[in-house]
Design an enzyme around this catalytic site. Structure first.
Site, PDB file in Angstrom:
ATOM      1  N   ASN A  42       4.568   6.810  -6.137  1.00 56.00           N
ATOM      2  CA  ASN A  42       3.187   7.023  -6.574  1.00 56.00           C
ATOM      3  C   ASN A  42       3.024   8.489  -6.970  1.00 56.00           C
ATOM      4  O   ASN A  42       2.856   9.356  -6.116  1.00 56.00           O
ATOM      5  CB  ASN A  42       2.254   6.621  -5.423  1.00 56.00           C
ATOM      6  N   MET A  66     -10.255   6.187  -1.399  1.00 56.30           N
ATOM      7  CA  MET A  66      -9.794   5.833  -0.051  1.00 56.30           C
ATOM      8  C   MET A  66      -9.001   6.982   0.577  1.00 56.30           C
ATOM      9  O   MET A  66      -9.028   7.171   1.786  1.00 56.30           O
ATOM     10  CB  MET A  66      -8.880   4.601  -0.118  1.00 56.30           C
ATOM     11  N   GLY A  87     -10.504  -1.755 -12.422  1.00 54.92           N
ATOM     12  CA  GLY A  87     -11.242  -2.955 -12.815  1.00 54.92           C
ATOM     13  C   GLY A  87     -11.414  -3.068 -14.323  1.00 54.92           C
ATOM     14  O   GLY A  87     -10.820  -2.303 -15.088  1.00 54.92           O
ATOM     15  N   LYS A  90       0.869  -1.178   0.000  1.00 57.90           N
ATOM     16  CA  LYS A  90       0.000   0.000   0.000  1.00 57.90           C
ATOM     17  C   LYS A  90       0.910   1.234   0.000  1.00 57.90           C
ATOM     18  O   LYS A  90       1.959   1.237   0.653  1.00 57.90           O
ATOM     19  CB  LYS A  90      -0.869  -0.033   1.267  1.00 57.90           C
ATOM     20  N   CYS A 144      -1.983   8.969  -7.820  1.00 59.51           N
ATOM     21  CA  CYS A 144      -3.278   8.825  -7.144  1.00 59.51           C
ATOM     22  C   CYS A 144      -4.163  10.016  -7.534  1.00 59.51           C
ATOM     23  O   CYS A 144      -3.727  11.162  -7.432  1.00 59.51           O
ATOM     24  CB  CYS A 144      -3.087   8.788  -5.623  1.00 59.51           C
ATOM     25  N   LEU A 200      -5.591   7.381   0.339  1.00 58.39           N
ATOM     26  CA  LEU A 200      -4.262   6.904   0.747  1.00 58.39           C
ATOM     27  C   LEU A 200      -4.112   6.751   2.270  1.00 58.39           C
ATOM     28  O   LEU A 200      -3.130   7.225   2.864  1.00 58.39           O
ATOM     29  CB  LEU A 200      -3.154   7.830   0.185  1.00 58.39           C
TER      30      LEU A 200
END
Ligand SMILES: Cc1cc2nc3c(=O)[nH]c(=O)nc-3n(C[C@H](O)[C@H](O)[C@H](O)COP(=O)(O)O)c2cc1C
Length: 305
Positions: free
Chosen positions: A126, A71, A216, A45, A129, A73
């Site tokens: 990252n 979410m 997805g 994560k 995001c 992070l």
């Protein structure tokens, strides 16, 4: 038997299907679960120097083509995550790659140094995001900021540095090239795609943050396009790692043909369970055998003109 082993930045993987960041990688136990499900490497994560609570619920909305999340992070902070990585390094045999984020180069460097000291095999930064202000894609759409952050991280740690990019930009090739100029060892594409859903009965957005990141099956064509675009720009100077919408071996095959050297799988765990990784790897191998291809390396970038 087709050879599906790959090597990414000197890291040998028994097959090319890794766990994507944000799914399962929050504790040593869940990382072990990904390994047991067949993941050939685990991306943690994303974590920051200090802990973050994340956004208020609702932060997840499911619909028939995928998942929308914001979410925010949430993570326990770099020192707590370092303990999980140290533990995971003892429990798991697969490489553990630490995903980090920050609001500027200095924060990225500090989080990467803690990741390195924990024994991580590589770091993934990252820059993508789409739903946290001041970090992620807000930095990752600025080619100069990308180069600066990658350069600083590379000058401070001697681990392979993966740079995870956003699809939410018109300047993807430029951004990827600046990451390579900064010293990126691999480019990872894509993070989630900005999107929103409205609940018609409540007459308001499904997520507390209004918009979130879409993942997805529905984002498969977006991810394939981005990998193709990046591979066309960077060629074989660094490996490209494909992620986004991979639920079956045939999805991954398309990423390889677009130029990916390996792939990451996230949301498919929701659709196929923990064994998604080994099942997808088996399906890749079956495809190669049926096609008479000896090695996965023979199809990387084969569809790129
Ligand atoms: C619930 C959730 C949490 C995520 N958290 C992170 C994260 O912390 N860091 C990151 O780089 N990507 C994160 N992602 C993005 C995934 O790593 C991946 O790039 C994206 O979901 C597309 O792949 P998929 O379609 O296989 O899920 C998250 C995705 C989801 C669904």
């Amino acid at each position: 038997m087709a050879d599906i082993g790959v090597e990414v930045c000197g890291i040998r993987l028994k097959h090319p299907v890794m766990l994507a960041s944000g799914i399962l990688g929050i504790s040593a136990e869940t990382m072990k679960r990904a390994e047991e499900g067949g993941a050939s490497a685990v991306i943690t994560k994303s974590f920051s120097i200090e802990e973050r609570a994340g956004h208020e619920n609702p932060t997840i909305a499911l619909f028939k083509h995928g998942i929308l999340n914001s979410m925010g992070l949430p993570n326990p902070g770099a020192r707590a995550m370092a303990k999980e990585i140290e533990k995971a390094k003892k429990m798991c045999r697969v490489p553990i790659i630490a995903s980090v984020f920050g609001k500027d180069a200095d924060e990225f460097v500090k989080a990467c140094e803690i990741a390195r000291d924990s024994g991580a095999d590589a770091v993934e930064i990252n820059l993508s995001c789409p739903h946290v202000p001041g970090t992620g894609m807000e930095l990752g759409v600025d080619p100069n900021a990308v180069k600066e952050i990658v350069t600083e991280v590379k000058s401070c740690i001697d681990l392979p540095v993966f740079v995870k990019l956003t699809p939410n930009t018109h300047a993807l090739q430029k951004i990827a090239l600046m990451a390579v100029e900064g010293g990126a060892d691999a480019i990872v594409a894509i993070n989630t795609v900005r999107g929103m859903l409205i609940n018609p009965m409540m007459k308001k957005p499904e997520l507390s943050t209004i918009f979130g990141g879409y993942s997805g099956p529905g984002i498969l064509p977006i991810g394939i396009y981005c990998v193709y675009t990046i591979y066309s720009a960077v060629g074989q100077s660094v490996p490209v790692i494909g992620v986004g919408g991979i639920c079956r071996g045939m999805d991954a095959i398309q990423y390889f043909m677009a130029g990916a050297s390996a792939v990451q799988v996230g949301s498919a765990v929701y659709y196929r369970g923990y064994s998604a990784f080994s099942e997808i790897a088996n399906e890749i191998e079956t495809f190669l055998e049926n096609e008479g291809v000896n090695s996965i390396r023979d199809i990387i970038g084969i569809a790129v003109r």
